[in-house]
Design a protein around this motif. Structure first.
Motif, PDB file in Angstrom:
ATOM      1  N   THR A 170      12.813 -69.474  -3.178  1.00 44.95           N
ATOM      2  CA  THR A 170      11.792 -70.417  -2.714  1.00 44.95           C
ATOM      3  C   THR A 170      10.565 -70.442  -3.629  1.00 44.95           C
ATOM      4  O   THR A 170       9.495 -70.886  -3.229  1.00 44.95           O
ATOM      5  N   ASP A 171      10.739 -69.971  -4.874  1.00 44.35           N
ATOM      6  CA  ASP A 171       9.641 -69.948  -5.853  1.00 44.35           C
ATOM      7  C   ASP A 171       8.375 -69.291  -5.312  1.00 44.35           C
ATOM      8  O   ASP A 171       7.303 -69.910  -5.297  1.00 44.35           O
ATOM      9  N   PRO A 172       8.470 -68.050  -4.852  1.00 40.92           N
ATOM     10  CA  PRO A 172       7.275 -67.396  -4.314  1.00 40.92           C
ATOM     11  C   PRO A 172       6.256 -67.087  -5.421  1.00 40.92           C
ATOM     12  O   PRO A 172       6.611 -67.049  -6.592  1.00 40.92           O
ATOM     13  N   ASP A 173       5.015 -66.865  -5.011  1.00 41.27           N
ATOM     14  CA  ASP A 173       3.977 -66.465  -5.973  1.00 41.27           C
ATOM     15  C   ASP A 173       3.998 -64.957  -6.176  1.00 41.27           C
ATOM     16  O   ASP A 173       3.539 -64.455  -7.185  1.00 41.27           O
ATOM     17  N   ILE A 174       4.458 -64.256  -5.137  1.00 40.90           N
ATOM     18  CA  ILE A 174       4.447 -62.792  -5.150  1.00 40.90           C
ATOM     19  C   ILE A 174       5.858 -62.272  -4.902  1.00 40.90           C
ATOM     20  O   ILE A 174       6.568 -62.792  -4.039  1.00 40.90           O
ATOM     21  N   LEU A 175       6.257 -61.258  -5.646  1.00 40.53           N
ATOM     22  CA  LEU A 175       7.511 -60.567  -5.352  1.00 40.53           C
ATOM     23  C   LEU A 175       7.138 -59.190  -4.821  1.00 40.53           C
ATOM     24  O   LEU A 175       6.528 -58.384  -5.533  1.00 40.53           O
ATOM     25  N   LEU A 176       7.462 -58.956  -3.557  1.00 38.92           N
ATOM     26  CA  LEU A 176       7.101 -57.696  -2.919  1.00 38.92           C
ATOM     27  C   LEU A 176       8.369 -56.853  -2.782  1.00 38.92           C
ATOM     28  O   LEU A 176       9.297 -57.230  -2.069  1.00 38.92           O
ATOM     29  N   CYS A 177       8.414 -55.741  -3.496  1.00 44.56           N
ATOM     30  CA  CYS A 177       9.632 -54.931  -3.541  1.00 44.56           C
ATOM     31  C   CYS A 177       9.378 -53.620  -2.804  1.00 44.56           C
ATOM     32  O   CYS A 177       8.512 -52.844  -3.189  1.00 44.56           O
ATOM     33  N   ASP A 178      10.136 -53.415  -1.735  1.00 42.17           N
ATOM     34  CA  ASP A 178       9.962 -52.211  -0.925  1.00 42.17           C
ATOM     35  C   ASP A 178      11.070 -51.224  -1.277  1.00 42.17           C
ATOM     36  O   ASP A 178      12.214 -51.440  -0.896  1.00 42.17           O
ATOM     37  N   GLU A 179      10.737 -50.185  -2.016  1.00 45.27           N
ATOM     38  CA  GLU A 179      11.715 -49.175  -2.457  1.00 45.27           C
ATOM     39  C   GLU A 179      12.943 -49.840  -3.109  1.00 45.27           C
ATOM     40  O   GLU A 179      14.082 -49.557  -2.703  1.00 45.27           O
ATOM     41  N   PRO A 180      12.741 -50.705  -4.115  1.00 47.52           N
ATOM     42  CA  PRO A 180      13.863 -51.521  -4.616  1.00 47.52           C
ATOM     43  C   PRO A 180      14.959 -50.717  -5.298  1.00 47.52           C
ATOM     44  O   PRO A 180      16.080 -51.195  -5.412  1.00 47.52           O
ATOM     45  N   THR A 181      14.644 -49.513  -5.744  1.00 49.64           N
ATOM     46  CA  THR A 181      15.643 -48.764  -6.513  1.00 49.64           C
ATOM     47  C   THR A 181      16.006 -47.439  -5.857  1.00 49.64           C
ATOM     48  O   THR A 181      16.745 -46.647  -6.433  1.00 49.64           O
ATOM     49  N   SER A 182      15.501 -47.193  -4.646  1.00 49.55           N
ATOM     50  CA  SER A 182      15.685 -45.878  -4.027  1.00 49.55           C
ATOM     51  C   SER A 182      17.147 -45.567  -3.705  1.00 49.55           C
ATOM     52  O   SER A 182      17.509 -44.415  -3.528  1.00 49.55           O
ATOM     53  N   ALA A 183      17.982 -46.613  -3.627  1.00 48.53           N
ATOM     54  CA  ALA A 183      19.386 -46.360  -3.300  1.00 48.53           C
ATOM     55  C   ALA A 183      20.269 -46.431  -4.548  1.00 48.53           C
ATOM     56  O   ALA A 183      21.488 -46.408  -4.434  1.00 48.53           O
ATOM     57  N   LEU A 184      19.648 -46.509  -5.722  1.00 51.22           N
ATOM     58  CA  LEU A 184      20.429 -46.713  -6.950  1.00 51.22           C
ATOM     59  C   LEU A 184      20.425 -45.473  -7.829  1.00 51.22           C
ATOM     60  O   LEU A 184      19.495 -44.662  -7.780  1.00 51.22           O
ATOM     61  N   ASP A 185      21.461 -45.344  -8.670  1.00 54.71           N
ATOM     62  CA  ASP A 185      21.496 -44.212  -9.608  1.00 54.71           C
ATOM     63  C   ASP A 185      20.495 -44.476 -10.747  1.00 54.71           C
ATOM     64  O   ASP A 185      19.998 -45.599 -10.893  1.00 54.71           O
ATOM     65  N   PRO A 186      20.164 -43.430 -11.548  1.00 56.61           N
ATOM     66  CA  PRO A 186      19.108 -43.578 -12.557  1.00 56.61           C
ATOM     67  C   PRO A 186      19.338 -44.722 -13.554  1.00 56.61           C
ATOM     68  O   PRO A 186      18.407 -45.456 -13.880  1.00 56.61           O
ATOM     69  N   LYS A 187      20.572 -44.885 -14.005  1.00 58.69           N
ATOM     70  CA  LYS A 187      20.830 -45.927 -15.008  1.00 58.69           C
ATOM     71  C   LYS A 187      20.629 -47.316 -14.394  1.00 58.69           C
ATOM     72  O   LYS A 187      19.984 -48.183 -14.982  1.00 58.69           O
ATOM     73  N   THR A 188      21.159 -47.511 -13.187  1.00 57.08           N
ATOM     74  CA  THR A 188      21.013 -48.801 -12.515  1.00 57.08           C
ATOM     75  C   THR A 188      19.545 -49.047 -12.155  1.00 57.08           C
ATOM     76  O   THR A 188      19.056 -50.176 -12.235  1.00 57.08           O
ATOM     77  N   THR A 189      18.844 -47.976 -11.769  1.00 54.89           N
ATOM     78  CA  THR A 189      17.413 -48.094 -11.490  1.00 54.89           C
ATOM     79  C   THR A 189      16.695 -48.711 -12.681  1.00 54.89           C
ATOM     80  O   THR A 189      15.933 -49.672 -12.543  1.00 54.89           O
TER      81      THR A 189
END
Ligand code: ADP
Ligand code: MG
Length: 330
Positions: free
Chosen positions: A157-176
């Motif tokens: 929806t073309d937001p002005d803000i991207l709010l990321c809540d723990e976006p990588t907490s479930a990912l391995d280091p490389k994917t993070t």
């Protein structure tokens, strides 16, 4: 740009009041990535809910590009929410929908014409590097790919803000790191403002231009990475660029200095130039070098001889652009 002013959130629990946010103010300029770090219970989730207007703050305001979101009426709420795209720890995709259909979902909700949706979804798939996966179902995607779908959906929806809540907490280091690289690329391509809520310092090191430390509902430290790093006594600096704990003990009572400098200055042979200019020996007690959001930083603890001209040496170092903290003697 997002501007948060004196945001307070008080929950009632029986006759008790829980102050989850005790007056949070913060401003993130357009095109910057800001990290909010804090331990469990600090108020991060409450802040996310207040920023996305899922929860009404007790007082204070949230504004996006100068438009206040916090005092809109309930029927304006949906439009206001579209200005903030949300990325969660788990992408929460519909298993029965393809990648393309998941990304299309928020556009279907607001009644976007079909042809427009198709064009937008094609563009978003390309943007997040999933052009070949439009027809795949979530069960056929890796965790990193699913998070890419979540990010594309947040941008639909073309937001002005991207709010990321723990976006990588479930990912391995490389994917993070791949996801953080994607977020940086999106910021560059779309000039979007990004807020990342995380408990991982690694995320701040990799991706953030600035950072706030949230504690018991308050921001206790904040600033651009280069600024918080220079405050070597600060908690953020000590976590972002810590010195090894097993520094060798100094052999005399000479003054100890902490030096903080960036890669550009580090190309100057700091230690040997001081040593030559002041005809003195320098003892390096500890040091660490880190890459923080594409800039190299060095943190060095040195000890001077007991009779060194400390003030002149500090002046010389500061004139070279090095931040100096006196640690006394050891
Ligand atoms: P974090 O996400 O940083 O772990 P939270 O925002 O979840 O922190 O919680 C901050 C504080 O507010 C905690 O003390 C928590 O117990 C309290 N809190 C959060 N939500 C509620 C609620 N709905 N009712 C009562 N207290 C709450
Ligand atoms: Mg939480």
């Amino acid at each position: 740009m997002i501007t948060v002013s004196d945001l307070r959130k008080v929950y009632r629990q029986g006759s008790d009041e829980v102050v989850a946010l005790a007056g949070v103010s913060l401003e993130v300029p357009t095109g910057k990535i800001h990290g909010i770090v804090g331990h469990s219970g600090a108020g991060k989730s409450t802040l996310v809910r207040c920023l996305t207007l899922l929860d009404r703050p007790t007082s204070g305001t949230v504004a996006v590009n100068g438009t206040e979101l916090t005092n809109v009426s309930d029927n304006q709420l949906r439009d206001a929410r579209r200005r903030i795209g949300m990325v969660f720890q788990h992408a929460n995709l519909f298993d029965s929908r393809t990648t393309a259909q998941n990304i299309a979902y928020p556009l279907e909700l607001v009644g976007t014409p079909k042809a427009e949706i198709t064009a937008k979804v094609t563009e978003l798939l390309e943007l997040v590097g999933l052009s070949k996966f439009g027809k795949a179902y979530p069960s056929q995607l890796s965790g990193g790919q699913r998070q890419r779908v979540g990010i594309a959906r947040a941008l639909a929806t073309d937001p002005d803000i991207l709010l990321c809540d723990e976006p990588t907490s479930a990912l391995d280091p490389k994917t993070t790191d791949e996801i953080l690289d994607l977020i940086k690329k999106l910021r560059d391509r779309l000039n979007i403002t990004v807020l990342i809520i995380t408990h991982e310092m690694h995320v701040v090191k990799q991706a953030c231009d600035s950072v706030s430390l949230l504690e018991a509902g308050r921001i206790v430290e904040h600033g651009a990475i280069e600024a918080v790093i220079t405050n070597t006594e600060g908690r953020l600096a000590q976590t972002l660029l810590p010195l090894p704990g097993n520094a060798p003990r100094a052999e005399n009572d000479g003054p100890v200095l902490d030096l903080l400098y960036t890669g550009a200055q580090a190309t100057e042979p700091v230690i040997s130039s001081v040593s030559r200019k002041f005809n003195t020996d320098l003892n390096v007690l500890a040091g660490s070098v880190e890459q923080l959001s594409d800039q190299q930083y060095a943190h060095l603890r040195i000890q001077l001889p007991i009779d060194a001209d400390v003030n002149a040496i500090i002046e010389h170092l500061q004139a070279s652009g090095i931040a100096v903290t006196t640690k006394g003697t050891k």
